[in-house]
Design a protein around this motif. Structure first.
Motif, PDB file in Angstrom:
ATOM      1  N   ILE A  89      -9.852 -26.861 -25.854  1.00 45.33           N
ATOM      2  CA  ILE A  89      -9.620 -25.957 -26.975  1.00 45.33           C
ATOM      3  C   ILE A  89     -10.689 -24.865 -26.925  1.00 45.33           C
ATOM      4  N   LYS A  90     -10.235 -23.634 -27.043  1.00 46.37           N
ATOM      5  CA  LYS A  90     -11.117 -22.476 -26.905  1.00 46.37           C
ATOM      6  C   LYS A  90     -10.945 -21.566 -28.111  1.00 46.37           C
ATOM      7  N   HIS A  91     -12.065 -21.041 -28.612  1.00 43.02           N
ATOM      8  CA  HIS A  91     -12.018 -20.095 -29.721  1.00 43.02           C
ATOM      9  C   HIS A  91     -12.447 -18.710 -29.237  1.00 43.02           C
ATOM     10  N   ILE A  92     -11.633 -17.696 -29.532  1.00 41.79           N
ATOM     11  CA  ILE A  92     -11.951 -16.298 -29.213  1.00 41.79           C
ATOM     12  C   ILE A  92     -11.715 -15.476 -30.472  1.00 41.79           C
ATOM     13  N   ASN A  93     -12.591 -14.509 -30.736  1.00 44.77           N
ATOM     14  CA  ASN A  93     -12.481 -13.765 -31.999  1.00 44.77           C
ATOM     15  C   ASN A  93     -12.033 -12.313 -31.868  1.00 44.77           C
ATOM     16  N   THR A  94     -11.652 -11.876 -30.670  1.00 45.43           N
ATOM     17  CA  THR A  94     -11.158 -10.499 -30.509  1.00 45.43           C
ATOM     18  C   THR A  94      -9.864 -10.491 -29.703  1.00 45.43           C
ATOM     19  N   LEU A  95      -9.031  -9.490 -29.967  1.00 46.33           N
ATOM     20  CA  LEU A  95      -7.761  -9.373 -29.258  1.00 46.33           C
ATOM     21  C   LEU A  95      -7.963  -9.146 -27.764  1.00 46.33           C
ATOM     22  N   GLN A  96      -8.920  -8.291 -27.432  1.00 48.74           N
ATOM     23  CA  GLN A  96      -9.143  -7.941 -26.039  1.00 48.74           C
ATOM     24  C   GLN A  96      -9.539  -9.163 -25.212  1.00 48.74           C
ATOM     25  N   GLU A  97     -10.470  -9.953 -25.734  1.00 46.89           N
ATOM     26  CA  GLU A  97     -10.900 -11.155 -25.015  1.00 46.89           C
ATOM     27  C   GLU A  97      -9.769 -12.178 -24.935  1.00 46.89           C
ATOM     28  N   ALA A  98      -8.990 -12.259 -26.002  1.00 45.30           N
ATOM     29  CA  ALA A  98      -7.875 -13.207 -26.019  1.00 45.30           C
ATOM     30  C   ALA A  98      -6.833 -12.832 -24.969  1.00 45.30           C
ATOM     31  N   MET A  99      -6.522 -11.556 -24.843  1.00 41.43           N
ATOM     32  CA  MET A  99      -5.555 -11.096 -23.847  1.00 41.43           C
ATOM     33  C   MET A  99      -6.028 -11.451 -22.448  1.00 41.43           C
ATOM     34  N   LYS A 100      -7.304 -11.248 -22.195  1.00 37.69           N
ATOM     35  CA  LYS A 100      -7.867 -11.543 -20.879  1.00 37.69           C
ATOM     36  C   LYS A 100      -7.807 -13.044 -20.602  1.00 37.69           C
ATOM     37  N   ILE A 146      -5.746 -15.287 -21.897  1.00 35.61           N
ATOM     38  CA  ILE A 146      -4.352 -15.693 -21.705  1.00 35.61           C
ATOM     39  C   ILE A 146      -3.882 -15.379 -20.288  1.00 35.61           C
ATOM     40  N   GLY A 147      -4.313 -14.250 -19.778  1.00 28.07           N
ATOM     41  CA  GLY A 147      -3.902 -13.845 -18.443  1.00 28.07           C
ATOM     42  C   GLY A 147      -4.507 -14.672 -17.325  1.00 28.07           C
ATOM     43  N   ASN A 148      -5.596 -15.380 -17.632  1.00 30.93           N
ATOM     44  CA  ASN A 148      -6.312 -16.116 -16.585  1.00 30.93           C
ATOM     45  C   ASN A 148      -6.333 -17.631 -16.756  1.00 30.93           C
ATOM     46  N   ASN A 149      -5.616 -18.140 -17.775  1.00 29.63           N
ATOM     47  CA  ASN A 149      -5.670 -19.578 -18.041  1.00 29.63           C
ATOM     48  C   ASN A 149      -4.288 -20.131 -18.404  1.00 29.63           C
ATOM     49  N   GLU A 150      -4.082 -21.404 -18.036  1.00 33.58           N
ATOM     50  CA  GLU A 150      -2.855 -22.103 -18.396  1.00 33.58           C
ATOM     51  C   GLU A 150      -3.005 -22.646 -19.817  1.00 33.58           C
ATOM     52  N   LEU A 151      -2.046 -22.309 -20.680  1.00 32.27           N
ATOM     53  CA  LEU A 151      -2.106 -22.730 -22.076  1.00 32.27           C
ATOM     54  C   LEU A 151      -0.813 -23.400 -22.499  1.00 32.27           C
ATOM     55  N   ASP A 152      -0.925 -24.262 -23.502  1.00 29.82           N
ATOM     56  CA  ASP A 152       0.246 -24.885 -24.111  1.00 29.82           C
ATOM     57  C   ASP A 152       0.525 -24.320 -25.501  1.00 29.82           C
ATOM     58  N   LEU A 153      -0.519 -23.769 -26.141  1.00 31.83           N
ATOM     59  CA  LEU A 153      -0.372 -23.309 -27.516  1.00 31.83           C
ATOM     60  C   LEU A 153      -1.444 -22.284 -27.858  1.00 31.83           C
ATOM     61  N   VAL A 154      -1.031 -21.228 -28.583  1.00 33.26           N
ATOM     62  CA  VAL A 154      -1.975 -20.253 -29.131  1.00 33.26           C
ATOM     63  C   VAL A 154      -1.841 -20.257 -30.648  1.00 33.26           C
ATOM     64  N   LEU A 155      -2.980 -20.383 -31.327  1.00 32.08           N
ATOM     65  CA  LEU A 155      -3.043 -20.309 -32.791  1.00 32.08           C
ATOM     66  C   LEU A 155      -3.636 -18.956 -33.133  1.00 32.08           C
ATOM     67  N   LEU A 156      -2.836 -18.096 -33.731  1.00 31.77           N
ATOM     68  CA  LEU A 156      -3.190 -16.680 -33.855  1.00 31.77           C
ATOM     69  C   LEU A 156      -3.258 -16.204 -35.301  1.00 31.77           C
ATOM     70  N   ASP A 157      -4.366 -15.565 -35.642  1.00 31.67           N
ATOM     71  CA  ASP A 157      -4.490 -14.874 -36.923  1.00 31.67           C
ATOM     72  C   ASP A 157      -3.905 -13.477 -36.758  1.00 31.67           C
ATOM     73  N   LEU A 158      -3.427 -12.885 -37.842  1.00 28.20           N
ATOM     74  CA  LEU A 158      -2.805 -11.559 -37.735  1.00 28.20           C
ATOM     75  C   LEU A 158      -3.747 -10.416 -38.087  1.00 28.20           C
ATOM     76  N   ASN A 159      -4.931 -10.740 -38.581  1.00 24.82           N
ATOM     77  CA  ASN A 159      -5.908  -9.701 -38.895  1.00 24.82           C
ATOM     78  C   ASN A 159      -7.227 -10.065 -38.238  1.00 24.82           C
ATOM     79  N   LEU A 160      -7.555  -9.362 -37.167  1.00 24.32           N
ATOM     80  CA  LEU A 160      -8.748  -9.680 -36.383  1.00 24.32           C
ATOM     81  C   LEU A 160      -9.708  -8.501 -36.399  1.00 24.32           C
TER      82      LEU A 160
END
Length: 232
Positions: free
Chosen positions: A31-42, A44-58
């Motif tokens: 389980i990984k926590h990221i607090n910015t959209l840019q880091e999250a996009m990066k 996601i592009g480099n890791n295998e995931l089963d689920l993303v829990l996403l806030d709509l205001n970052l």
């Protein structure tokens, strides 16, 4: 389970992580926590995931900027947000669930339970399937979709204009997301019920569904009676 939390408030992120660990237990691999959209996009592009829990205001940025990319991936996305008025829009883009803040562990567990069941989304308002295209993401209107065929870990979308699109989600995941106008008529096919014009038994006791465009798609033996009852 490999899970990514995208949340700008550290206190809430830690609460989500604590509850998630309690719910999944030994089934949680990472389980990984990221607090910015840019880091999250990066990530996601480099890791295998089963689920993303996403806030709509970052930090003032809209989570929808990430959502259109996230829903095109193989994993499911669950929104955790205080912006309840955006729930319908989120479902239109193809999220598995929308957990409003404030939330408790029971509500989070309810959302997680749907990941491994055939239960469809609580709403049938999904309007788009996001597919990856060179240079970006294309939103394919669900109303243009005739049927979907499983292709291993991927799926092929067949549209009314004759075009085909490849989606990263499995047939099982799309079955969970699509509205009740689509039915799993075979282990390899999801079909829009309104496109079926006839159900018949072919030679060799093979069940077939004929679509408006003349195409014939096999019906699984265990699906035939239930499908015919719904179609009539």
């Amino acid at each position: 389970m490999n899970i990514l939390i995208v949340e700008d408030e550290s206190r809430i992120a830690k609460r989500i992580e604590r509850m998630t660990r309690a719910i999944f237990g030994d089934r949680l691999q990472s389980i990984k926590h990221i607090n910015t959209l840019q880091e999250a996009m990066k990530f996601i592009g480099n890791n295998e995931l089963d689920l993303v829990l996403l806030d709509l205001n970052l930090n003032g940025s809209s989570g929808f900027d990430l959502l259109t990319t996230a829903v095109s991936e193989s994993f499911h996305t669950i929104i955790i947000s205080a912006y309840k008025d955006q729930a319908i829009t989120a479902f239109e883009y193809g999220v598995l669930d929308f957990v409003p803040k404030p939330f408790n562990q029971d509500r989070l567990a309810q959302a997680f339970k749907r990941i491994h069941t055939n239960e469809k989304t609580a709403t049938n308002t999904i309007k788009f399937l996001a597919v990856k295209k060179r240079g970006g993401i294309q939103l394919v209107p669900v109303e243009d979709l005739i049927y979907i065929k499983g292709a291993g870990a991927y799926t092929k979308l067949f549209l009314a204009d004759g075009t085909k699109e490849l989606h990263d989600k499995s047939l099982e995941k799309l079955e969970q997301l699509l509205s009740y106008s689509f039915e799993r008529i075979h282990k390899s096919y999801l079909v829009k019920m309104s496109e079926i014009t006839n159900i018949s038994v072919a030679s060799g006791s093979k069940y077939m569904a004929e679509l408006r465009n003349g195409l014939r798609i096999p019906i699984g033996r265990t699906k035939y009676k239930d499908l015919k009852a719904k179609w009539i």
